[in-house]
Design an enzyme around this catalytic site. Structure first.
Site, short mmCIF file in Angstrom:
data_model
loop_
_atom_site.label_atom_id
_atom_site.label_comp_id
_atom_site.label_asym_id
_atom_site.label_seq_id
_atom_site.Cartn_x
_atom_site.Cartn_y
_atom_site.Cartn_z
N GLU A 21 -17.54 36.70 0.61
CA GLU A 21 -18.20 36.58 -0.68
C GLU A 21 -18.97 35.24 -0.75
OE1 GLU A 21 -16.38 36.00 -5.07
OE2 GLU A 21 -15.55 37.70 -3.97
N HIS A 35 -16.51 40.07 -8.71
CA HIS A 35 -15.52 39.00 -8.92
C HIS A 35 -15.48 38.59 -10.39
CE1 HIS A 35 -13.44 35.35 -6.82
NE2 HIS A 35 -12.87 35.63 -7.98
N ARG A 47 -8.23 37.86 -4.07
CA ARG A 47 -9.18 37.06 -3.31
C ARG A 47 -9.69 37.90 -2.15
NH1 ARG A 47 -9.96 34.18 -6.87
NH2 ARG A 47 -9.96 31.91 -7.00
#
Length: 375
Positions: free
Chosen positions: A238, A255, A209
């Protein structure tokens, strides 16, 4: 009838739900639609945060929210619990896909940097569903792994964590933790300037993450020559990724480490099954998708393992498109980052890809990576 509101990018979600539900798909780029007021259940992805600010007025009929992701930091589960909403996630759905991404990235890196992977150690930070699969595949391809996970050590009598010093003494670190800002084991900025001080690393990989790694500290340490390379799949802030971090990365992707057809199928099925159990519905009959992909290019077209891997895994294709976004659309990078994630064609996991025997003779490591041989 149960009204279900679902992100339109949840893979084939309609096939995992019974026909008795009233399913309405929505575009997450537009946020939550007004129809949420009539929903009994909502199925989302990580791009939709759910908390007191985004959902201040809980619809009276809403009793179930599921996220088609392993990570849950975009959802305030305590807030939902306070309103008697059952929350479900898809933990473990993409573990194999992430493991294949990490192995591919490491093999590309080792060939480019002329590094013998049998001589380096990898500290795996977080050893849940994903970290366990990563450790398994890296051992198969010959790497020494050190597994660090104090929370699992406490709850799992069959697991013993390495010490922090042992983990930080590795040549490479790969992150596979959730993002927690509170609690006994917070992971926000887990890798910070203090932990980096006085240490050197060949490579740092973050596919967990954004925010688990302090990107500013990474860049400072790279400037000092104490970190040679970084591979980044998840980003702080993000989807508005930092241009400096993107520019410094050996490999950068949007991602997608956990993206594959099989992982997406798992994600949709996991949360659909939880919804069905929650509302005591009947499970639909689902046809098993065991697609077999025959890789038909000639082996003599590939002079190196890297040249073959970038044909078998779209990791460099993702990077090329993300680079184009960063270079030519810096002010729209957030919107285009999410669009790339949502619309790029999904790959097959390695077990579905069948190669001729010649490939395995030329590159024996393909067997350890999990590719199948044409019979």
């Amino acid at each position: 009838m149960i009204n279900v509101l679902a992100d339109q990018y949840l893979y084939n979600i309609q096939s995992y739900l019974p026909e008795s539900v009233n399913l309405q798909l929505f575009d997450p780029a537009q946020g939550l639609p007004s129809e949420v007021e009539q929903a009994h259940a909502m199925l989302i992805r990580t791009v939709i945060p759910i908390n007191k600010q985004t959902l201040p007025n809980i619809p009276k009929n809403l009793t179930f929210i599921g996220t088609g992701s392993s990570g849950t930091d975009h959802v305030d589960s305590q807030y939902l619990g306070n309103h008697n909403i059952h929350f479900a996630d898809a933990a473990g759905c993409n573990a194999r896909s992430v493991a294949e991404y990490i192995a591919t990235a490491l093999l590309l890196w080792s060939e480019k940097r002329n590094k013998d992977l049998s001589t380096v150690s990898v500290g795996i930070i977080g050893v849940g569903h994903v970290g366990t699969k990563v450790a398994d595949i890296l051992k198969k391809v010959g790497l020494q792994t050190v597994t660090y996970d104090p929370p699992r050590d406490q709850r799992d009598s069959g697991f013993t964590t390495a010490s922090l010093e042992e983990a930080l003494s590795c040549d490479i670190l790969s992150f596979h933790t959730p993002l927690n800002k509170k609690g006994k084991y917070p992971t926000y900025h887990w890798l910070d300037q203090r932990k980096l001080e006085g240490r050197t690393f060949d490579l740092i990989i973050n596919s967990a993450r954004g925010g688990v790694v302090d990107e500013r500290a990474l860049l400072n340490t790279m400037k000092q020559g104490k970190i040679r390379d970084i591979i980044i799949d998840v980003w702080e802030n993000e989807p508005d990724i930092h241009l400096d971090t993107a520019g410094a990365a050996f490999l950068k992707t949007p991602h997608i480490a956990g993206y594959s057809i099989q992982a997406k199928e798992n994600a949709s099925k996991f949360i659909a099954d939880d919804l069905i159990d929650h509302f005591d519905l009947e499970r639909p009959q689902i046809e098993t998708n065991d697609q077999k992909i025959i890789f038909d290019k000639r082996p003599d077209e590939f002079t190196s393992l890297s040249s073959l891997l970038i044909e078998l895994h779209p990791i460099k294709n993702y990077e090329q498109q993300l680079t184009e976004i960063v270079k030519n659309h810096p002010h729209k990078r957030g919107e285009m980052f999410n669009k790339l994630r949502a619309e790029f064609p999904l790959r097959q996991q390695f077990a579905q890809i069948h190669l001729t025997k010649t490939y395995f003779k030329q590159f024996p490591i393909l067997k350890e990576l999990g590719f199948s041989e044409i019979s």
